[in-house]
Design a protein around this motif. Structure first.
Motif, PDB file in Angstrom:
ATOM      1  N   TRP A   1      -8.652   1.755  -3.538  1.00 50.77           N
ATOM      2  CA  TRP A   1      -8.136   0.390  -3.389  1.00 50.77           C
ATOM      3  C   TRP A   1      -8.844  -0.402  -2.299  1.00 50.77           C
ATOM      4  O   TRP A   1      -8.944  -1.625  -2.392  1.00 50.77           O
ATOM      5  CB  TRP A   1      -6.639   0.411  -3.032  1.00 50.77           C
TER       6      TRP A   1
ATOM      7  N   ARG B   1       2.108  -3.359  -5.170  1.00 48.62           N
ATOM      8  CA  ARG B   1       0.647  -3.241  -5.072  1.00 48.62           C
ATOM      9  C   ARG B   1       0.147  -1.780  -4.920  1.00 48.62           C
ATOM     10  O   ARG B   1       0.774  -0.982  -4.232  1.00 48.62           O
ATOM     11  CB  ARG B   1       0.285  -4.021  -3.800  1.00 48.62           C
ATOM     12  N   PHE B   2      -0.990  -1.491  -5.529  1.00 47.96           N
ATOM     13  CA  PHE B   2      -1.660  -0.188  -5.401  1.00 47.96           C
ATOM     14  C   PHE B   2      -0.829   0.984  -5.962  1.00 47.96           C
ATOM     15  O   PHE B   2      -0.863   2.087  -5.418  1.00 47.96           O
ATOM     16  CB  PHE B   2      -2.024   0.136  -3.930  1.00 47.96           C
TER      17      PHE B   2
ATOM     18  N   ASP C   1      -2.339   3.526 -10.509  1.00 51.34           N
ATOM     19  CA  ASP C   1      -3.345   4.533 -10.886  1.00 51.34           C
ATOM     20  C   ASP C   1      -2.649   5.626 -11.709  1.00 51.34           C
ATOM     21  O   ASP C   1      -2.533   6.775 -11.300  1.00 51.34           O
ATOM     22  CB  ASP C   1      -4.089   5.093  -9.667  1.00 51.34           C
TER      23      ASP C   1
ATOM     24  N   TRP D   1       0.482  -8.678  -9.959  1.00 51.30           N
ATOM     25  CA  TRP D   1      -0.578  -7.863  -9.359  1.00 51.30           C
ATOM     26  C   TRP D   1      -1.192  -6.932 -10.412  1.00 51.30           C
ATOM     27  O   TRP D   1      -2.410  -6.774 -10.506  1.00 51.30           O
ATOM     28  CB  TRP D   1      -0.033  -7.035  -8.182  1.00 51.30           C
TER      29      TRP D   1
ATOM     30  N   GLU E   1      -3.504  -8.853 -12.784  1.00 51.59           N
ATOM     31  CA  GLU E   1      -4.757  -9.209 -12.102  1.00 51.59           C
ATOM     32  C   GLU E   1      -5.674  -7.975 -12.020  1.00 51.59           C
ATOM     33  O   GLU E   1      -6.866  -8.033 -12.316  1.00 51.59           O
ATOM     34  CB  GLU E   1      -4.388  -9.686 -10.698  1.00 51.59           C
ATOM     35  N   HIS E   2      -5.079  -6.838 -11.635  1.00 47.52           N
ATOM     36  CA  HIS E   2      -5.856  -5.607 -11.507  1.00 47.52           C
ATOM     37  C   HIS E   2      -6.377  -5.146 -12.868  1.00 47.52           C
ATOM     38  O   HIS E   2      -7.538  -4.740 -13.005  1.00 47.52           O
ATOM     39  CB  HIS E   2      -4.987  -4.522 -10.861  1.00 47.52           C
ATOM     40  N   ARG E   3      -5.537  -5.233 -13.893  1.00 50.04           N
ATOM     41  CA  ARG E   3      -5.928  -4.781 -15.220  1.00 50.04           C
ATOM     42  C   ARG E   3      -7.061  -5.641 -15.781  1.00 50.04           C
ATOM     43  O   ARG E   3      -7.964  -5.141 -16.462  1.00 50.04           O
ATOM     44  CB  ARG E   3      -4.703  -4.788 -16.152  1.00 50.04           C
TER      45      ARG E   3
ATOM     46  N   HIS F   1     -10.081  -4.286 -14.504  1.00 51.32           N
ATOM     47  CA  HIS F   1     -10.325  -2.889 -14.920  1.00 51.32           C
ATOM     48  C   HIS F   1      -9.803  -2.658 -16.338  1.00 51.32           C
ATOM     49  O   HIS F   1      -8.874  -1.857 -16.544  1.00 51.32           O
ATOM     50  CB  HIS F   1      -9.639  -1.917 -13.941  1.00 51.32           C
TER      51      HIS F   1
END
Ligand SMILES: NC(=O)c1ccc[n+]([C@@H]2O[C@H](COP(=O)([O-])OP(=O)(O)OC[C@H]3O[C@@H](n4cnc5c(N)ncnc54)[C@H](O)[C@@H]3O)[C@@H](O)[C@H]2O)c1
Length: 343
Positions: free
Chosen positions: A37, A175-176, A179, A308, A311-313, A316
């Motif tokens: 991260w 957040r984070f 995974d 969040w 946005e992350h997806r 990725h």
């Protein structure tokens, strides 16, 4: 302060490290995995679970930097995984022991991350203050590992005068935490599954009620604890850190579906072995001792968590793949320093 965080590549560790950096502290971490991260702080790649010979300056002969306070978060943190693979519960206890030995030899105050799991399945109690933990009702091998960790901490305080705070967390999300191919957590799993149009299963039935804690509230409580422990204002206390309200997992799933604008397909199933099906934290102690005042109710936290996640997806897309099982990536027993990226 110079603060050492174990488990610094994990969800809480990374969020905590970044918050402490923003507050002007020096942070260094230890984890057996790379941090996927952030590159903002230095950390040591080290497996903390071995049976190591005593060494004053660190664990397993590795000299750690000067430290004012340790936050020990490293653990195998999944209940079901530890029920299936109980040797990992013993590794949790081993990690705590190794970190405690380091803290004892350097006389370094320690913050320990325990869990609401130490209460067992708390329907049996009417109030859930810190005193109600009854270890005769150890629900799972994960609970046992946290109870063992707490017991080691209390014994080090009595025998060696080591100052501590123990925090009992509950369902930290935000957040984070997505995974999922390393570790399955319920909220990001539901987001992931609903985005893929897959059904979700709620173990423990329609009434399963938990105290979901948005990660910034949890981190805020830990930071208050760090400051209070370092100043000697609050020492040798065990404190619940959660939001303080119960929500059913069904409601949680419905909120996620509403944020994603999809119709959830929910299957209800009996609870899994070792699972806690009802918990709402009493936060009186956290409020009184630390001025802790969590500010993110579930609806708002889910909205932030989903935003969040999306946005992350988007960055990725390869993570849009079936989640098979919750297993952790290991890195062997070697050790090597990772330095912070240049600003
Ligand atoms: N997140 C929650 O809802 C929650 C609730 C209650 C308690 N806790 C506790 O809080 C702590 C942090 O939780 P998290 O959600 O950030 O978990 P996480 O799994 O994201 O982070 C834990 C980190 O510990 C590391 N670790 C595991 N074994 C190790 C070893 N042998 N040596 C070095 N590092 C090792 C892992 O690689 C991982 O990065 C854990 O102790 C967990 O049991 C978390």
């Amino acid at each position: 302060m110079r603060i050492l965080i174990t488990g610094s590549s994990g969800q809480i560790g990374t969020n905590l490290a970044l918050r402490l950096l923003r507050d002007g502290h020096e942070v260094f971490g230890i984890d057996k995995r790379l941090n996927t991260w952030s590159e903002a702080f230095p950390y040591l790649l080290q497996d903390l679970a071995g049976h190591y010979a005593p060494f004053p300056g660190g664990v397993n002969g590795v000299e750690y930097p000067e430290t004012d306070l340790v936050v020990h978060l490293a653990a195998h943190a999944k209940v079901h995984q530890l029920v299936r693979e109980p040797h990992r519960a013993l590794e949790n206890a081993m990690m705590t022991f190794n970190v405690l030995e380091y803290a004892r030899q350097g006389k370094i105050p320690i913050v320990f991350s325990s869990s609401r799991e130490v209460y067992g399945d708390v329907h049996r109690f009417e109030e859930y203050t810190e005193q109600v933990a009854n270890f005769a009702y150890t629900e799972s091998t994960y609970s046992a590992s946290k109870i063992a960790g707490e017991a080691f901490i209390y014994s080090y305080a009595r025998c060696y005068g080591l100052p501590y705070l123990v925090f009992r967390f509950s369902n930290v999300y935000g957040r984070f935490d997505n995974d999922l191919h390393r570790m399955v957590r319920v909220i990001p799993l539901f987001i992931h599954s609903m985005l893929r149009g897959e059904p979700i299963t709620i173990y423990g039935g329609r009434d399963k009620t938990l105290d979901f804690t948005y990660v910034d509230d949890c981190v805020d409580g830990i930071v208050r604890g760090i400051e209070a422990l370092a100043e000697g204002r609050v020492v040798n206390q065990t404190i619940n850190l959660a939001y303080g309200k119960g929500n059913t997992l069904v409601r949680c799933a419905e909120r996620i579906a509403a944020e994603l604008d999809v119709a959830p397909r929910i299957t209800l199933a009996p609870s899994l072995l070792g699972e806690v099906t009802h918990y709402v934290a009493d936060l009186t102690k956290a409020r009184e001792l630390l001025g802790y005042d969590p500010s993110t109710p579930l609806d708002e936290g889910i909205a932030r968590g989903v935003a969040w996640f999306l946005e992350h997806r988007a960055a990725h897309p390869e993570e849009d793949a079936p989640v098979l099982a919750d297993h952790e990536g290991a890195l062997g027993t070697g050790s090597a320093w990772k330095t912070a990226a240049a600003p």
